[in-house]
Design a protein around this motif. Structure first.
Motif: not given
Ligand SMILES: NC(=O)c1ccc[n+]([C@@H]2O[C@H](COP(=O)([O-])OP(=O)(O)OC[C@H]3O[C@@H](n4cnc5c(N)ncnc54)[C@H](OP(=O)(O)O)[C@@H]3O)[C@@H](O)[C@H]2O)c1
Length: 220
Positions: A7, A9-12, A32, A73-74, A115-117, A143, A147, A166, A169, A195
């Motif tokens: 994961g 490439t994601g924001r976290c 990917r 991952l998300n 990483l969960q939530a 979601q 998780h 957390p 975020l 984050r």
């Molecule tokens: N938003 C909130 O307020 C909050 C609060 C608490 C916890 N969280 C948790 O924080 C976690 C991460 O959040 P984030 O914002 O950092 O996520 P994000 O920026 O959306 O990053 C998602 C990651 O998952 C990968 N991914 C997504 N779809 C995929 C697929 N079909 N196949 C393979 N890889 C895939 C992405 O890869 P690509 O770059 O290839 O797409 C990327 O590396 C989540 O589990 C979320 O539940 C969020």
């Protein structure tokens, strides 16, 4: 340490990689789209592929056997709105974590930090009832189901784990982290977590055994 980020490439995930590199760790990640990581820096090895594919996960471990894995991952929706339609397979995080722990066992890797939530697993009961309603009635429930199923898979695998939960975020500079019990008792309704601090805390949990086999809620 050698650390594999799933994961990355994601924001976290990107912040986790930055934090690991700044602490001198050797980092590998499975992406990917490797271009999403920008310029490849010293200490970072990128393998092209997806964690949904068991062979790609094996290839990543073969390229560099990690001491520990961090999963950020998300399961994305069309936007960050809780009501936006899901655009990922319903068990994305479950299936990816299942692949990761299967390959960890093949390669003798003992620990994953996931990483969960806040609201996942046994922290659900202490989420404010208004937030519970939002999570149940919006598409956020996909979601949480993912998780929770991922948590079961990892727990049943027998590897050491830290589930990091957390609160909401936010993009902020705040780095101070408050750690709450696994069930999140006492977490304020409007608590948020930057984050940046999530990334630092995930790396802390990977480096130390203090949180092994627990699932703390964290907030700023
Ligand atoms: N938003 C909130 O307020 C909050 C609060 C608490 C916890 N969280 C948790 O924080 C976690 C991460 O959040 P984030 O914002 O950092 O996520 P994000 O920026 O959306 O990053 C998602 C990651 O998952 C990968 N991914 C997504 N779809 C995929 C697929 N079909 N196949 C393979 N890889 C895939 C992405 O890869 P690509 O770059 O290839 O797409 C990327 O590396 C989540 O589990 C979320 O539940 C969020």
């Amino acid at each position: 340490m050698r650390v594999l980020v799933i994961g990355g490439t994601g924001r976290c995930g990107k912040l986790v990689i930055d934090e690991l590199l700044s602490r001198g760790h050797q980092v590998s990640t499975l992406a990917r789209s490797p271009a999403a990581l920008g310029n490849i820096r010293d200490g970072l090895k990128v393998i092209k592929g997806t964690p949904t594919n068991l062979e790609d996960v094996r290839a990543t471990f073969s390229a560099d056997i990690p001491d520990v894995v961090i999963v950020t991952l998300n399961a994305p929706r069309a936007s960050d709105s809780p009501f936006a339609a899901p655009i990922s397979p319903p068990r994305l995080m479950t299936d990816c974590n299942a692949n990761v722990v299967a390959v960890m066992k093949e390669f003798g890797v003992c620990k994953t930090v996931v990483l969960q939530a806040f609201g996942a697993g046994d922290s659900w009961v202490n989420m404010n009832c208004v937030l519970q309603l939002l999570m149940k009635k919006s598409n956020m429930h996909y979601q949480y189901e993912d998780h929770n199923a991922a948590e079961t898979v990892v727990r049943n695998s027998g590897v050491d784990y830290v589930f990091v939960r957390p609160s909401r975020l936010v993009e902020a500079d705040e780095q101070r982290v408050k750690v709450w019990p696994n069930d999140g008792k006492g977490v304020p309704m409007m608590a948020s977590t930057s984050r940046v601090s999530v990334a630092r805390w995930l790396v802390d949990a990977a480096e130390s055994d203090m949180w092994d086999n627990s699932a703390p809620v964290i907030t700023n």
